[in-house]
Motif scaffolding. Sequence first.
Motif, PDB file in Angstrom:
ATOM      1  N   LEU A  93       0.815  -1.219   0.000  1.00  0.00           N
ATOM      2  CA  LEU A  93       0.000   0.000   0.000  1.00  0.00           C
ATOM      3  C   LEU A  93       0.849   1.271   0.000  1.00  0.00           C
ATOM      4  CD1 LEU A  93      -2.806  -0.939   2.569  1.00  0.00           C
ATOM      5  CD2 LEU A  93      -2.956  -0.898   0.084  1.00  0.00           C
ATOM      6  N   CYS A  94       2.149   1.119   0.116  1.00  0.00           N
ATOM      7  CA  CYS A  94       3.012   2.302   0.215  1.00  0.00           C
ATOM      8  C   CYS A  94       2.998   3.082  -1.103  1.00  0.00           C
ATOM      9  CB  CYS A  94       4.442   1.889   0.565  1.00  0.00           C
ATOM     10  SG  CYS A  94       5.579   3.283   0.532  1.00  0.00           S
ATOM     11  N   ALA A  95       2.664   4.361  -1.006  1.00  0.00           N
ATOM     12  CA  ALA A  95       2.580   5.213  -2.201  1.00  0.00           C
ATOM     13  C   ALA A  95       3.885   5.957  -2.465  1.00  0.00           C
ATOM     14  CB  ALA A  95       1.433   6.207  -2.045  1.00  0.00           C
ATOM     15  N   GLY A  96       4.832   5.801  -1.553  1.00  0.00           N
ATOM     16  CA  GLY A  96       6.119   6.464  -1.768  1.00  0.00           C
ATOM     17  C   GLY A  96       6.094   7.955  -1.510  1.00  0.00           C
ATOM     18  N   CYS A  97       5.221   8.412  -0.631  1.00  0.00           N
ATOM     19  CA  CYS A  97       5.130   9.858  -0.388  1.00  0.00           C
ATOM     20  C   CYS A  97       6.296  10.371   0.456  1.00  0.00           C
ATOM     21  CB  CYS A  97       3.806  10.210   0.280  1.00  0.00           C
ATOM     22  SG  CYS A  97       3.675   9.598   1.975  1.00  0.00           S
ATOM     23  N   LEU A  98       6.989   9.480   1.127  1.00  0.00           N
ATOM     24  CA  LEU A  98       8.152   9.806   1.973  1.00  0.00           C
ATOM     25  C   LEU A  98       7.809  10.699   3.165  1.00  0.00           C
ATOM     26  CD1 LEU A  98      10.917  10.393  -0.744  1.00  0.00           C
ATOM     27  CD2 LEU A  98       9.998   8.254   0.113  1.00  0.00           C
ATOM     28  N   ILE A  99       6.528  10.859   3.446  1.00  0.00           N
ATOM     29  CA  ILE A  99       6.143  11.687   4.599  1.00  0.00           C
ATOM     30  C   ILE A  99       6.697  11.072   5.887  1.00  0.00           C
ATOM     31  CG2 ILE A  99       4.151  12.404   6.014  1.00  0.00           C
ATOM     32  CD1 ILE A  99       2.651  12.952   3.384  1.00  0.00           C
ATOM     33  N   CYS A 100       6.691   9.735   5.966  1.00  0.00           N
ATOM     34  CA  CYS A 100       7.227   9.073   7.162  1.00  0.00           C
ATOM     35  C   CYS A 100       8.694   9.456   7.361  1.00  0.00           C
ATOM     36  CB  CYS A 100       7.078   7.556   7.033  1.00  0.00           C
ATOM     37  SG  CYS A 100       7.735   6.880   5.501  1.00  0.00           S
ATOM     38  N   GLN A 101       9.470   9.411   6.285  1.00  0.00           N
ATOM     39  CA  GLN A 101      10.899   9.712   6.394  1.00  0.00           C
ATOM     40  C   GLN A 101      11.136  11.173   6.735  1.00  0.00           C
ATOM     41  OE1 GLN A 101      12.607   8.395   2.618  1.00  0.00           O
ATOM     42  NE2 GLN A 101      13.209   6.490   3.636  1.00  0.00           N
ATOM     43  N   SER A 112      13.136   2.998   6.202  1.00  0.00           N
ATOM     44  CA  SER A 112      13.644   2.985   4.832  1.00  0.00           C
ATOM     45  C   SER A 112      12.520   2.621   3.859  1.00  0.00           C
ATOM     46  CB  SER A 112      14.818   1.992   4.754  1.00  0.00           C
ATOM     47  OG  SER A 112      14.751   1.266   3.566  1.00  0.00           O
ATOM     48  N   ILE A 113      12.447   3.382   2.778  1.00  0.00           N
ATOM     49  CA  ILE A 113      11.442   3.146   1.737  1.00  0.00           C
ATOM     50  C   ILE A 113      12.212   2.917   0.445  1.00  0.00           C
ATOM     51  CG2 ILE A 113       9.479   4.162   0.479  1.00  0.00           C
ATOM     52  CD1 ILE A 113       8.876   3.893   3.446  1.00  0.00           C
ATOM     53  N   ALA A 114      12.219   1.694  -0.043  1.00  0.00           N
ATOM     54  CA  ALA A 114      13.047   1.401  -1.214  1.00  0.00           C
ATOM     55  C   ALA A 114      12.233   0.697  -2.284  1.00  0.00           C
ATOM     56  CB  ALA A 114      14.212   0.508  -0.793  1.00  0.00           C
ATOM     57  N   HIS A 129       1.399   9.494  10.641  1.00  0.00           N
ATOM     58  CA  HIS A 129       1.308  10.354   9.458  1.00  0.00           C
ATOM     59  C   HIS A 129       1.225   9.600   8.135  1.00  0.00           C
ATOM     60  CE1 HIS A 129       2.304  13.683  12.202  1.00  0.00           C
ATOM     61  NE2 HIS A 129       1.582  14.351  11.336  1.00  0.00           N
ATOM     62  N   CYS A 130       1.227   8.297   8.170  1.00  0.00           N
ATOM     63  CA  CYS A 130       1.081   7.565   6.902  1.00  0.00           C
ATOM     64  C   CYS A 130      -0.385   7.585   6.504  1.00  0.00           C
ATOM     65  CB  CYS A 130       1.584   6.127   7.034  1.00  0.00           C
ATOM     66  SG  CYS A 130       1.293   5.192   5.519  1.00  0.00           S
ATOM     67  N   GLY A 131      -0.668   8.231   5.397  1.00  0.00           N
ATOM     68  CA  GLY A 131      -2.064   8.388   4.982  1.00  0.00           C
ATOM     69  C   GLY A 131      -2.539   7.312   4.016  1.00  0.00           C
ATOM     70  N   TYR A 132      -1.703   6.343   3.736  1.00  0.00           N
ATOM     71  CA  TYR A 132      -2.072   5.377   2.694  1.00  0.00           C
ATOM     72  C   TYR A 132      -2.288   3.962   3.236  1.00  0.00           C
ATOM     73  CZ  TYR A 132      -0.708   9.223  -0.287  1.00  0.00           C
ATOM     74  OH  TYR A 132      -0.630  10.454  -0.877  1.00  0.00           O
ATOM     75  N   GLY A 133      -2.212   3.837   4.556  1.00  0.00           N
ATOM     76  CA  GLY A 133      -2.481   2.528   5.170  1.00  0.00           C
ATOM     77  C   GLY A 133      -1.294   1.582   5.145  1.00  0.00           C
ATOM     78  N   ALA A 134      -0.125   2.063   4.745  1.00  0.00           N
ATOM     79  CA  ALA A 134       1.041   1.171   4.692  1.00  0.00           C
ATOM     80  C   ALA A 134       1.643   0.950   6.084  1.00  0.00           C
ATOM     81  CB  ALA A 134       2.091   1.740   3.747  1.00  0.00           C
ATOM     82  N   LEU A 135       1.488   1.946   6.949  1.00  0.00           N
ATOM     83  CA  LEU A 135       1.973   1.812   8.323  1.00  0.00           C
ATOM     84  C   LEU A 135       0.778   1.920   9.260  1.00  0.00           C
ATOM     85  CD1 LEU A 135       4.985   4.338   8.251  1.00  0.00           C
ATOM     86  CD2 LEU A 135       5.069   1.887   7.803  1.00  0.00           C
ATOM     87  N   LYS A 136       0.626   0.889  10.105  1.00  0.00           N
ATOM     88  CA  LYS A 136      -0.510   0.911  11.036  1.00  0.00           C
ATOM     89  C   LYS A 136      -0.061   0.405  12.391  1.00  0.00           C
ATOM     90  CE  LYS A 136      -4.372   0.005   7.900  1.00  0.00           C
ATOM     91  NZ  LYS A 136      -4.636  -1.199   7.134  1.00  0.00           N
TER      92      LYS A 136
HETATM   93  S1  SF4 Z   1       4.165   7.549   4.775  1.00  0.00           S
HETATM   94 FE1  SF4 Z   1       3.288   5.543   4.290  1.00  0.00          FE
HETATM   95  S2  SF4 Z   1       2.829   5.644   2.096  1.00  0.00           S
HETATM   96 FE2  SF4 Z   1       4.204   7.338   2.549  1.00  0.00          FE
HETATM   97  S3  SF4 Z   1       6.236   6.498   2.084  1.00  0.00           S
HETATM   98 FE3  SF4 Z   1       5.876   6.196   4.272  1.00  0.00          FE
HETATM   99  S4  SF4 Z   1       5.023   4.144   4.391  1.00  0.00           S
HETATM  100 FE4  SF4 Z   1       4.864   4.755   2.271  1.00  0.00          FE
END
Ligand code: SF4
Lengths: 643, 83
Positions: free
Chosen positions: B15-23, B42-44, B71-78
Amino acid sequence: MNNNVGFAGRILYVDLTTGQIRKEPLDVRTASQVIGGWGMNALLAYDLIKPGVHAYAPENPIIVGAGVLVGTLSPCCDKVFATYKCPATHVVGTAVGGNKLGATLKWAGYDHVVVTGESPTPVYLKVVDDDVEICDASAIWGKNIDEATDVLSRERGAGAAVACIGPAGERLVNTAMVLINKCSTFGRTMGGVLGSKKLKAIVVEGTRGLQVADGRRFMKTVDALTESHRQDPLREQWIKLGLYFILPVWAKAGHFIANDGAEVYPENEAVERFGPAVYEKLKRRSEACAACMAGDKVVLDLREGKFAGATASFSCPLVAVLAFGVKCRLETLDQAFACLDLANRYGLDALGLANMVDWAVGLYEKGIISIADTGGLPLRRDYETSVILIEQAARNERFGAILAAGWLAAIRRFGPDAERYATHVKGGDPDFDPRVTFGVETLGQATNPRGAHDMPAGGIMIALGRQPEFFAKMARRMGFPENENLSLEPPGANLGRYLAHYENWCTVLNGLGICFRMQSSRLYDAAACAELYTAATGIDVTPTQLVEAAERAYNVYRAVNALHGFGRKDDRFPEKWLKGALRLGERELRLTDYFKTAPVHPNDFERMLDDYYDEKGWDVATGVPTREKLIELGLEKIAADFP
Amino acid sequence: MRHNPADVYEVQPELCAGCLICQLRCSYAFHHEFNPSMARISIAPSGGIYGQGRMVSFTPECTACDLCVKHCGYGALKFRDQS
Ligand code: SF4
Ligand code: SF4
Ligand code: SF4
C-alpha cells in the motif's frame, strides 16, 4: 549538512559539449524577487534562451528548477519545472513535473540545473550530492522509458529520481516527452530537446537534506494544512480514486469532447465504459509525489496490447480516457490504458497525439486529406488505428510522424482548410472547451505564453453552477487586491481582469512548487503560502508581497516570450470555439459567459483581452509588458529591452 | 524503554505510495532537517525497480516513537491491534 535554509542555495551548470560542470551559488535575493523556483527559471530563461535559437540547437538550454518549498513537508508540494524553447510551438515554455525529481534535487543541494550543449555520444547526467558526472548511456539508448528507468534505478538504488526519454525523444519527435520515475509527465515537448543533446536521462539522488529558517513556525502551518486535509470530506475519495473520481461529474458537465470538437461524448457511455467502477478493478495502488497526502498517481494492471500482463504507472489515468478513450472512440478502458502506456513507454505526449488523430480523422472524413496523405492507412477512430499511429509517431516515420510533429507543422502541411478545424492555441493542446464552461481556466488557455494549457489551481471555474459569492471568496484566498473591477457578478462578469490576478496566484503555487491538482491546491491560501515562505527562507513576506513577486515572475515569463515574437496576436481561440456549436445530446452549446446569461461574441472576447492586458499593465494593442510596468515592478534591466 | 517497531507496527508495503512523509517526519523530528537518508525508516523500490512495489523497513535506530505511523495516509503503516 546543508547550510542554506529553504533554498538549497546552488545552481548546477552542465555543458554537454565541453563536459564542463560548474556549481554556482544561487543569488537568493534575486531569486526571492520572483519567489524562486518557477520564477527563477523565467529569469534564467530571459538571460539564457536567445531569440531565434532553434529548439534543437546545442545553445537551447534546459533549465530545471524546483519550487521553493519542495523537499520539505509542505503538503502536496513537489513540483519541478523545466523551461526551454519548445520544438513544436517555438514558445519559451515552462513544463511541470513531480514525483521526487524536485525533492531529490533540493536534497542534493541544488535549486536549479541548467543543461546546455550537445554530447557526441549518448549520455545521462548523474547528480548525487556533490558528485556530478556525465555518464555513458550507450547501453540504454534505444530502450523505452520503462526499461531504461529500471536499468538506471537499479544502478543508483533506493532514493534516486530518474527523468528519462524514450525512442521518440531520441528521434527528435517534436511532441516527445520526459517521464519522471516512469510516471510523472514532464514537458509535452521536451523529449526531443533532450534527444538533440543525446541526453537520455537525468538521475538525481540527494542526501544533504534541507533545513528551514524557523522550524517551529514552519511546522505549525504544515500541521494545520495536514489537519485540514484530514478533515476534507472528500479525502477517502481522493485516496481511493484520485482525480478519477471526478469522471462522472465531468462526463455529465460535458468536458469529454469528441468528434473533433463537434460533440460531447455521451455521458452514460463514458461512465459505463470508463467510469470509476471499471477503473477500480484495474488499480493496484496509489503513487504519490513527495510529501503528497492525496497521491493520485497510480500503478495498475494492463490487460490489453503489447504489454498486457505488465503493470503501468500513470500520472493521471483520466488522461487515457480524455485522450484515447474519448477522442479515438475506444471500446474499453483496457484499450485506453494500453494506448496511454504505449505512448508513455515510447515517451510521446499522449494527449496531444490523440487530439491530432481525432482532427486527422475528421479531415479524412471531410475529404481534406486522402489516403495518399496518410501513406495508405485508412483513418478511423479505433484501437488498431491508434496503436499503428503511436508506433509510427514513436519511430518518427510515415503519417504518425506528421501528427507527432505538432499542430503547427501539420497545419503547414495540410493547408488552410485543415487549419479551420484545428483545436490549438499557439500550437498547444487545450484541456477544456470554453463552450462547456467559460471561466478563468479556459480564457487562460489563450493568454498562457506556453500555449493552451490549463492552470486549474483548484479548477475553480471548470465546475459548473458556482455563484458570484464563491468567486469573491476565492479572490480573497488567492490574495487578489481589493478592487470592485474584479467582480464576477453577472452581467458584465469581469473575466479578463479576474484572470490577470488568477495567473499571479497560479504563479505563487508554481514558485513554491505546490501541486495544481484540486485536492492539493485547495489546501492553500495566500496567507498560508506567505507564512510558509517566511518560515522556510527567513525572508519576511506578507501575502501581498508574495503575490507581487508572482506578478514580477509572470511579467518576466511574458517578456521572454515577447522577445521571441509572441504577443496579443497569438492569444487566440480556435475559430470553432468562437463561432461554432458543440452538440450536447439534443442541445447546442455556444460560447456563453460562465453564468450562462449571455452569448460571448468574437468582439466580446476581444474586449476581455483588452481588460486582461489593461489589468496587467501591458500594452493593450500588443499584449506585451510595457517599460513602465517593468520598471514599476523593479525589473529595470529587462525594461531596457522594451519600448 | 525502546520497543521493537515490528512488535507494535504492522507494515503493508503493497500500500506504500512512496510519499516519503514518514521519512521526512522522522528526519525532521530527530535531526531538524528534511532528509530521507537520515530517517529511521527505509522506503526502497522493490528490487531497485520502479512500479514493482516497495520495501518498507525500520532501521535499528528506530525508537518506535509512532510519529511516522500516525502520518502515513495510505495505510502502509498501522498500529498492530494490541488487544
Ligand atoms: S508515509 Fe506511508 S505511504 Fe508514505 S512512504 Fe511512508 S510508508 Fe509509504
Ligand atoms: S495530487 Fe498527484 S500530482 Fe499532485 S502532488 Fe499529489 S501525487 Fe503529485
Ligand atoms: S517510529 Fe519514530 S523513530 Fe521510528 S521511524 Fe518512525 S518516526 Fe522514526
